[in-house]
Design a protein around this motif. Structure first.
Motif, PDB file in Angstrom:
ATOM      1  N   PRO A 148       0.839  -1.206   0.000  1.00  0.00           N
ATOM      2  CA  PRO A 148       0.000   0.000   0.000  1.00  0.00           C
ATOM      3  C   PRO A 148       0.866   1.245   0.000  1.00  0.00           C
ATOM      4  N   GLU A 149       0.241   2.400  -0.005  1.00  0.00           N
ATOM      5  CA  GLU A 149       0.964   3.640   0.200  1.00  0.00           C
ATOM      6  C   GLU A 149       1.135   3.877   1.697  1.00  0.00           C
ATOM      7  N   SER A 150       2.118   4.674   2.031  1.00  0.00           N
ATOM      8  CA  SER A 150       2.303   5.034   3.436  1.00  0.00           C
ATOM      9  C   SER A 150       1.085   5.800   3.934  1.00  0.00           C
ATOM     10  N   GLY A 151       0.578   5.423   5.096  1.00  0.00           N
ATOM     11  CA  GLY A 151      -0.606   6.089   5.628  1.00  0.00           C
ATOM     12  C   GLY A 151      -1.608   5.085   6.154  1.00  0.00           C
ATOM     13  N   PRO A 152      -2.874   5.455   6.232  1.00  0.00           N
ATOM     14  CA  PRO A 152      -3.888   4.594   6.843  1.00  0.00           C
ATOM     15  C   PRO A 152      -4.280   3.413   5.966  1.00  0.00           C
ATOM     16  N   VAL A 153      -4.518   2.266   6.616  1.00  0.00           N
ATOM     17  CA  VAL A 153      -5.013   1.057   5.942  1.00  0.00           C
ATOM     18  C   VAL A 153      -6.050   0.415   6.851  1.00  0.00           C
ATOM     19  N   THR A 154      -6.857  -0.445   6.259  1.00  0.00           N
ATOM     20  CA  THR A 154      -7.849  -1.177   7.043  1.00  0.00           C
ATOM     21  C   THR A 154      -8.168  -2.484   6.336  1.00  0.00           C
ATOM     22  N   GLY A 155      -8.682  -3.466   7.103  1.00  0.00           N
ATOM     23  CA  GLY A 155      -9.099  -4.732   6.507  1.00  0.00           C
ATOM     24  C   GLY A 155      -7.945  -5.506   5.906  1.00  0.00           C
ATOM     25  N   VAL A 156      -8.243  -6.239   4.845  1.00  0.00           N
ATOM     26  CA  VAL A 156      -7.235  -7.035   4.146  1.00  0.00           C
ATOM     27  C   VAL A 156      -6.440  -6.115   3.215  1.00  0.00           C
ATOM     28  N   VAL A 157      -5.135  -6.142   3.378  1.00  0.00           N
ATOM     29  CA  VAL A 157      -4.250  -5.253   2.632  1.00  0.00           C
ATOM     30  C   VAL A 157      -3.352  -6.092   1.727  1.00  0.00           C
ATOM     31  N   VAL A 158      -3.202  -5.674   0.474  1.00  0.00           N
ATOM     32  CA  VAL A 158      -2.290  -6.341  -0.448  1.00  0.00           C
ATOM     33  C   VAL A 158      -0.899  -5.739  -0.262  1.00  0.00           C
ATOM     34  N   LEU A 159       0.063  -6.591   0.096  1.00  0.00           N
ATOM     35  CA  LEU A 159       1.449  -6.171   0.224  1.00  0.00           C
ATOM     36  C   LEU A 159       2.167  -6.503  -1.078  1.00  0.00           C
ATOM     37  N   GLU A 160       2.773  -5.493  -1.672  1.00  0.00           N
ATOM     38  CA  GLU A 160       3.504  -5.717  -2.924  1.00  0.00           C
ATOM     39  C   GLU A 160       4.694  -4.777  -2.988  1.00  0.00           C
ATOM     40  N   ALA A 161       5.872  -5.348  -3.172  1.00  0.00           N
ATOM     41  CA  ALA A 161       7.097  -4.580  -3.338  1.00  0.00           C
ATOM     42  C   ALA A 161       7.788  -5.019  -4.620  1.00  0.00           C
ATOM     43  N   ALA A 162       8.695  -4.211  -5.102  1.00  0.00           N
ATOM     44  CA  ALA A 162       9.483  -4.530  -6.295  1.00  0.00           C
ATOM     45  C   ALA A 162      10.928  -4.176  -6.018  1.00  0.00           C
ATOM     46  N   ALA A 163      11.825  -4.793  -6.776  1.00  0.00           N
ATOM     47  CA  ALA A 163      13.257  -4.561  -6.565  1.00  0.00           C
ATOM     48  C   ALA A 163      13.988  -4.590  -7.895  1.00  0.00           C
ATOM     49  N   ILE A 164      15.154  -3.946  -7.900  1.00  0.00           N
ATOM     50  CA  ILE A 164      16.005  -3.895  -9.095  1.00  0.00           C
ATOM     51  C   ILE A 164      17.295  -4.644  -8.797  1.00  0.00           C
ATOM     52  N   ASP A 165      17.635  -5.601  -9.666  1.00  0.00           N
ATOM     53  CA  ASP A 165      18.864  -6.389  -9.502  1.00  0.00           C
ATOM     54  C   ASP A 165      19.400  -6.759 -10.870  1.00  0.00           C
ATOM     55  N   ASP A 166      20.729  -6.864 -10.971  1.00  0.00           N
ATOM     56  CA  ASP A 166      21.338  -7.126 -12.279  1.00  0.00           C
ATOM     57  C   ASP A 166      21.040  -8.523 -12.808  1.00  0.00           C
ATOM     58  N   ARG A 167      20.719  -9.468 -11.905  1.00  0.00           N
ATOM     59  CA  ARG A 167      20.439 -10.832 -12.364  1.00  0.00           C
ATOM     60  C   ARG A 167      19.063 -11.332 -11.943  1.00  0.00           C
ATOM     61  N   GLY A 168      18.243 -10.441 -11.404  1.00  0.00           N
ATOM     62  CA  GLY A 168      16.879 -10.831 -11.066  1.00  0.00           C
ATOM     63  C   GLY A 168      16.688 -11.098  -9.584  1.00  0.00           C
ATOM     64  N   ILE A 169      15.432 -10.951  -9.141  1.00  0.00           N
ATOM     65  CA  ILE A 169      15.060 -11.156  -7.746  1.00  0.00           C
ATOM     66  C   ILE A 169      14.508 -12.562  -7.576  1.00  0.00           C
ATOM     67  N   GLU A 170      15.036 -13.264  -6.586  1.00  0.00           N
ATOM     68  CA  GLU A 170      14.611 -14.631  -6.308  1.00  0.00           C
ATOM     69  C   GLU A 170      13.399 -14.676  -5.379  1.00  0.00           C
ATOM     70  N   GLU A 171      13.363 -13.771  -4.377  1.00  0.00           N
ATOM     71  CA  GLU A 171      12.336 -13.876  -3.349  1.00  0.00           C
ATOM     72  C   GLU A 171      12.173 -12.531  -2.641  1.00  0.00           C
ATOM     73  N   ILE A 172      10.934 -12.238  -2.227  1.00  0.00           N
ATOM     74  CA  ILE A 172      10.682 -11.085  -1.365  1.00  0.00           C
ATOM     75  C   ILE A 172       9.944 -11.575  -0.139  1.00  0.00           C
ATOM     76  N   ARG A 173      10.460 -11.222   1.042  1.00  0.00           N
ATOM     77  CA  ARG A 173       9.844 -11.578   2.313  1.00  0.00           C
ATOM     78  C   ARG A 173       9.229 -10.315   2.915  1.00  0.00           C
ATOM     79  N   TYR A 174       8.068 -10.489   3.538  1.00  0.00           N
ATOM     80  CA  TYR A 174       7.351  -9.352   4.109  1.00  0.00           C
ATOM     81  C   TYR A 174       7.271  -9.490   5.632  1.00  0.00           C
ATOM     82  N   PHE A 175       7.483  -8.360   6.306  1.00  0.00           N
ATOM     83  CA  PHE A 175       7.474  -8.326   7.765  1.00  0.00           C
ATOM     84  C   PHE A 175       6.567  -7.201   8.245  1.00  0.00           C
ATOM     85  N   VAL A 176       5.927  -7.428   9.409  1.00  0.00           N
ATOM     86  CA  VAL A 176       5.161  -6.390  10.089  1.00  0.00           C
ATOM     87  C   VAL A 176       5.745  -6.240  11.481  1.00  0.00           C
ATOM     88  N   ASP A 177       6.297  -5.077  11.752  1.00  0.00           N
ATOM     89  CA  ASP A 177       6.948  -4.813  13.043  1.00  0.00           C
ATOM     90  C   ASP A 177       7.996  -5.871  13.356  1.00  0.00           C
TER      91      ASP A 177
END
Length: 399
Positions: A148-177
């Motif tokens: 999401p964008e920084s700021g208020p959220v509620t209910g079910v939230v879709v977490l999505e991030a992207a990254a730049i790498d010269d040979r590609g991204i293998e995995e993204i892990r998500y953390f809350v606090d």
């Protein structure tokens, strides 16, 4: 042949040899006097890097200085900012992480002072380039949040991030606090139920790892909000009686911010506010409302479209109307006459009374016989109508 004796004194980096005939122990050079006569600035030079060099990674910056008497201190500056101070003996060495300065041309400046206060300055420019990755596989260069964008959220939230790498991204892990809530290997999104944490501020973290296991993280601050705005009506107060307009006043607040406020009676929206501070107030028309009891409802939406509301009752009850139909204004009365009075109320009349000046002639039910007596002159007849709520109006004529 007479032998020559030499007395030597080391000044700075220079050995001065003085040929004397019969050199004595008390003929040592007066160094204090030499300092008094020193007007020459130290000679400063960079040993590494050299002017125009192209550098990368962490390097040593080495500076040397020479002076006719004694070097006392060095200040090293990078792009005008002081990065090293030294009072030791030259050469001086400072470790520079060029990656922290970023690619481009940078200026190194060395300021050297001697014991007599003379200052020597030397500046060079070097070019920093991005470090070539070891083994040809660079770690991720950037990680950023898509949702999401920084700021208020509620209910079910879709977490999505992207990254730049010269040979590609293998995995993204998500953390809350700091606690892992999931990981993805592409597509890099997952659903997270914000109901699992308390309302308030929390930190989301996305850790992206490339095919070599090299990782980079990005944080995002969010505000979990499950509560609608707090709305509190001060007016109407539940017993207000209105005629043509309803006055209202309400305080509104929300952790996510109040987006808009609507004021309505029945199903009709009478006022809308979009630039909301901590309160709303105003007056709305009641002319279209018949007599009776109503509820005024104030509804507020926060930025997540969560509602909060408050309502108060009010009563529409207009004062009665009254008119003396007969006799008419300015009419001459010569004997007993019938005074006709017309009175109405939107709810119910309590009574209608007729007055001859200050004299109460009694209650009128449509008409009343009035004996003006034998007196002459102008008389004021007044009809007073009162409804069940005690609202009174008067109508007068002079005869």
């Amino acid at each position: 042949m007479m032998a020559l004796r030499f007395c030597g004194v080391l000044v700075g980096a220079t050995l001065a040899l003085v040929a004397l005939q019969g050199c004595k122990d008390d003929a040592a050079l007066d160094t204090a006097g030499l300092q008094d006569r020193d007007e020459t600035a130290p000679a400063v030079r960079f040993l590494r890097p050299m002017a125009g060099d192209v550098v990368t990674g962490r390097i040593d910056v080495e500076v040397n200085a020479e002076d006719a008497f004694e070097v006392s201190s060095l200040e090293l500056r990078l792009d005008g900012d002081s990065v090293s101070l030294s009072t030791g003996a030259p050469p001086w060495i400072w470790s520079w992480d060029t990656a922290a300065s970023g690619p481009g041309v940078h200026t190194l400046t060395a300021r050297v002072s001697d014991a007599a206060g003379n200052e020597g300055v030397e500046s060079i420019e070097v070019t920093v380039v991005a470090e070539v990755c070891a083994g040809g596989d660079c770690p991720p260069s950037e990680v950023f949040w898509v949702r999401p964008e920084s700021g208020p959220v509620t209910g079910v939230v879709v977490l999505e991030a992207a990254a730049i790498d010269d040979r590609g991204i293998e995995e993204i892990r998500y953390f809350v606090d700091g606690a892992e809530v999931g990981r993805t290997t592409g597509p890099f999104d997952l659903e997270w139920d914000s109901a699992r944490v308390e309302e308030g501020a929390h930190t989301l973290s996305a850790v992206a790892a490339d095919t070599a296991g090299q990782a980079l993280a990005a944080d995002l601050e969010i505000l979990v909000d499950r509560s609608g705005p707090d709305v509190r009506l001060a007016r109407p107060d539940g017993v207000d009686v209105v005629h043509d307009a309803i006055a209202f006043q309400a305080t509104v607040s929300d952790a996510s911010g109040v987006e808009r406020v609507e004021v309505q009676v029945l199903d009709t929206v009478l006022a809308t506010f979009t630039d909301v501070g901590d309160s709303v107030s105003g007056r709305v028309s009641a002319e279209a409302l018949e007599a009776g009891s109503y509820s005024l409802l104030v509804t507020a939406w926060d930025t997540l479209e969560i509602q909060g509301r408050d309502e108060r009752t009010f009563v529409v009850d207009r004062p009665p109307t009254v008119e003396i139909v007969s006799p008419t204004e300015g009419e001459t009365i010569t004997n007993i006459t019938l005074v006709e009075v017309r009175a109405e109320d939107d709810v119910q009349l309590q009574e209608v009374r007729l007055f001859d000046g200050e004299v109460d002639l009694g209650e009128v039910e449509g008409s009343l016989r009035w004996d003006p007596g034998f007196g002459r002159g102008a008389r004021v007849l007044t009809a007073r109508a009162t409804d069940l709520r005690g609202q009174s109006v008067e109508f007068g004529i002079t005869v």
